[in-house]
Design an enzyme around this catalytic site. Structure first.
Site, PDB file in Angstrom:
ATOM      1  N   MET A  78       0.822  -1.212   0.000  1.00 12.01           N
ATOM      2  CA  MET A  78       0.000   0.000   0.000  1.00 12.01           C
ATOM      3  C   MET A  78       0.858   1.266   0.000  1.00 12.01           C
ATOM      4  O   MET A  78       2.067   1.215   0.183  1.00 12.01           O
ATOM      5  CB  MET A  78      -0.928  -0.006   1.217  1.00 12.01           C
ATOM      6  CG  MET A  78      -1.918  -1.154   1.247  1.00 12.01           C
ATOM      7  SD  MET A  78      -2.944  -1.171   2.738  1.00 12.01           S
ATOM      8  CE  MET A  78      -3.912   0.326   2.530  1.00 12.01           C
ATOM      9  N   HIS A  79       0.192   2.393  -0.173  1.00  9.98           N
ATOM     10  CA  HIS A  79       0.720   3.739   0.074  1.00  9.98           C
ATOM     11  C   HIS A  79       1.734   4.237  -0.951  1.00  9.98           C
ATOM     12  O   HIS A  79       2.060   5.421  -0.958  1.00  9.98           O
ATOM     13  CB  HIS A  79       1.367   3.855   1.464  1.00  9.98           C
ATOM     14  CG  HIS A  79       0.565   3.274   2.583  1.00  9.98           C
ATOM     15  ND1 HIS A  79      -0.710   3.693   2.873  1.00  9.98           N
ATOM     16  CD2 HIS A  79       0.857   2.284   3.467  1.00  9.98           C
ATOM     17  CE1 HIS A  79      -1.161   3.003   3.909  1.00  9.98           C
ATOM     18  NE2 HIS A  79      -0.241   2.142   4.280  1.00  9.98           N
ATOM     19  N   ASP A 237      -2.700  -4.883   0.510  1.00 14.24           N
ATOM     20  CA  ASP A 237      -2.195  -6.184   0.917  1.00 14.24           C
ATOM     21  C   ASP A 237      -2.832  -6.709   2.195  1.00 14.24           C
ATOM     22  O   ASP A 237      -3.171  -7.899   2.291  1.00 14.24           O
ATOM     23  CB  ASP A 237      -0.671  -6.174   1.042  1.00 14.24           C
ATOM     24  CG  ASP A 237      -0.134  -5.047   1.907  1.00 14.24           C
ATOM     25  OD1 ASP A 237      -0.919  -4.279   2.486  1.00 14.24           O
ATOM     26  OD2 ASP A 237       1.110  -4.923   1.984  1.00 14.24           O
TER      27      ASP A 237
END
Length: 496
Positions: A78-79, A237
């Site tokens: 992520m991110h 995830d």
């Protein structure tokens, strides 16, 4: 029928070929490097991910009837900030989830814009790993590249774009950008304005089990796939891993011990903890979740046992450890090798061994590393418990869960039962489940998860160890506050 689940990890992509009954037909893993251009920075070229996926899919279905492939789902890190220009070309390497370059931007958001304001807009405060601070960093340090941005994407969504030609994301992954109004499931106009971007630069928002579209015919031919394969929106995830472990309904919990470690708590309603120490994110099918994230979990053992001790046999290193020998005078370990997110939100935090003596054996240091990760997970669990959330058992997944020592320590530190799955393949397995729903071959995600997630073993806490670990945790949790001023001074000295 077959479904492909893609787990876009930090160091490798893992692909699963899953049968409709949930059985694993084949797995393929393709590794790629991480770039560390400066201390505390981490980034990757998204094109490397796509190259790995293209090679991996062809290998995954080799020797099997590709005509049986019905759907694809992506889960992944992520991110990360993936930015494309007007021709959909990658502008710069993706700034990853564990990158710590945005300390100044996080301080600006939390202190100048204000934590309360940011939380009211998004349900969260700024953390260094989130996407919004990375946009601010890019605007300040790479203004030319920033001006070229036509589309802002997340890592797994870049793969979905390459498959379908559609710019889209799901709510769980979008929650980690700090650009989403999580409660109302829409991009926050004010947060976009703060970061100097517009909604037209953002991907479309979908539920994780929604279909983005189908694989582009040219891409399908390259990959050896049949025409018309459905691509699900997928999930971040941790959300994908929770689906694959069956932690879908309110009241369930999933703990993941991968490179990072997470505590994932689904909920039917939106909620924010009093300190914003946990992330308040969307999930799937209208649900929400609270999540605590520690930046270094299994990676701590990889660092100590692999890089420092130069061992490839982690089991052999753990064998001398006597799990029943727990006392307050054994050494302690702080697992902050990449700084820390939950609950401290401190990019300057660092790892540390405390309490070493001349007669400290290697086995006590091995134990301390495992315990330090368990205590950091306990920090997150205790924030949830302080909000009145009961956590009495949890599913457990991730590479760190393969250690019998880690499983027993964690169960005793948390004083809960930990359920291990018959098939534990992390985010890729949950992504395949989302593909089943997107293909309408399963009624909904909860039903699908219940059908494929089967428990093989439960690890219960040892009452005697639980009491002993209570004493060790009481001492351990005093270490970070004591070292915090030193961490800050070290960071200032490095900057100077």
């Amino acid at each position: 029928m077959y479904y492909i689940g893609i787990d876009l990890g930090t160091s490798a992509v893992k692909l699963l070929l899953v049968r409709e009954d949930g059985g694993i037909e084949n797995t393929v893993s393709k590794a790629y490097p991480v770039e560390y251009p400066h201390p505390g920075w981490s980034q990757q070229d998204p094109r490397v991910w796509w190259d790995a996926v293209r090679a991996g899919v062809r290998e995954l279905i080799a020797g099997r009837d590709a005509a049986l492939v019905r759907g694809i789902g992506c889960g992944g890190q992520m991110h990360g900030l993936v930015v494309l220009d007007a021709d959909d070309a990658v502008i710069r390497p993706c700034i990853l989830w564990n990158d710590g370059r945005t300390e100044a931007e996080v301080a600006y958001l939390n202190e100048e814009i204000g934590r309360d304001r940011i939380s009211s807009l998004t349900g969260n405060i700024a953390f260094a790993g989130f996407t919004a601070p990375k946009l601010l960093w890019m605007r300040a340090h790479e203004p030319g590249e920033f001006a070229r941005i036509a589309k802002i994407m997340l890592p797994k969504d870049y793969l979905s774009y390459q498959l379908t030609g559609v710019h889209a994301t799901d709510f769980s992954d979008a929650s980690g950008t700090l650009l989403l109004d999580v409660e109302h499931r829409r991009w926050s106009t004010e947060m976009l304005d703060i970061c100097g971007v517009s909604e037209k630069q953002m991907p479309a928002l979908l539920d994780g089990a929604d279909a983005i579209g189908t694989v582009d015919p040219n891409v399908a031919r390259q990959l050896g796939l049949p025409p018309g394969v459905t691509v699900a929106a997928g999930a971040g995830d941790n959300a994908a891993a929770a689906v694959g472990c069956g932690a879908v309904a309110s009241g369930s919990c999933n703990i993941s011990l991968g490179t990072s470690g997470t505590v994932f708590i689904p909920s039917d309603s939106f909620r924010v903890d009093a300190q914003n120490a946990l992330h308040s994110f969307d999930y799937i099918e209208g649900r929400f979740h609270l999540m605590g994230c520690i930046l270094s979990a299994a990676s701590c053992s990889g660092w100590f046992l692999g890089d420092i001790l130069r061992s490839e046999d982690f089991d052999a290193q753990e064998r001398p450890v006597d799990p029943s020998r727990v006392s307050s005078d054994l050494p302690y370990f702080l697992p902050y090798l990449m700084g820390e997110r939950s609950p401290h939100n401190d990019t300057s935090a660092r790892g540390a061994f405390i309490g070493l003596r001349a007669d400290t054996p290697r086995s006590d240091m091995v134990r301390a590393v495992r315990e330090g990760v368990a205590f950091a997970i306990r920090d997150c669990v205790d924030v949830a418990r302080a909000e009145g959330i009961e956590i009495r058992r949890s599913t457990l997944c991730g590479g760190g869960a393969r250690s019998a020592l880690m499983r027993q320590i964690l169960a005793s530190v948390l004083d809960i039962d930990l359920d291990l799955l018959q098939t534990e393949q992390g985010p890729g397995y949950g992504a395949a489940a989302l593909a089943m729903v997107a293909c309408k071959d399963q009624r909904d995600v909860q039903t699908c998860a219940r059908d494929i997630a089967r428990i093989k073993e439960t690890v219960s806490p040892d009452p005697e160890l639980t009491g002993a670990y209570e004493q060790r945790y009481r001492i351990w949790r005093q270490l970070y506050p004591a070292l915090r001023p030193i961490y800050r001074e070290m960071g200032e000295s490095h900057e100077g």
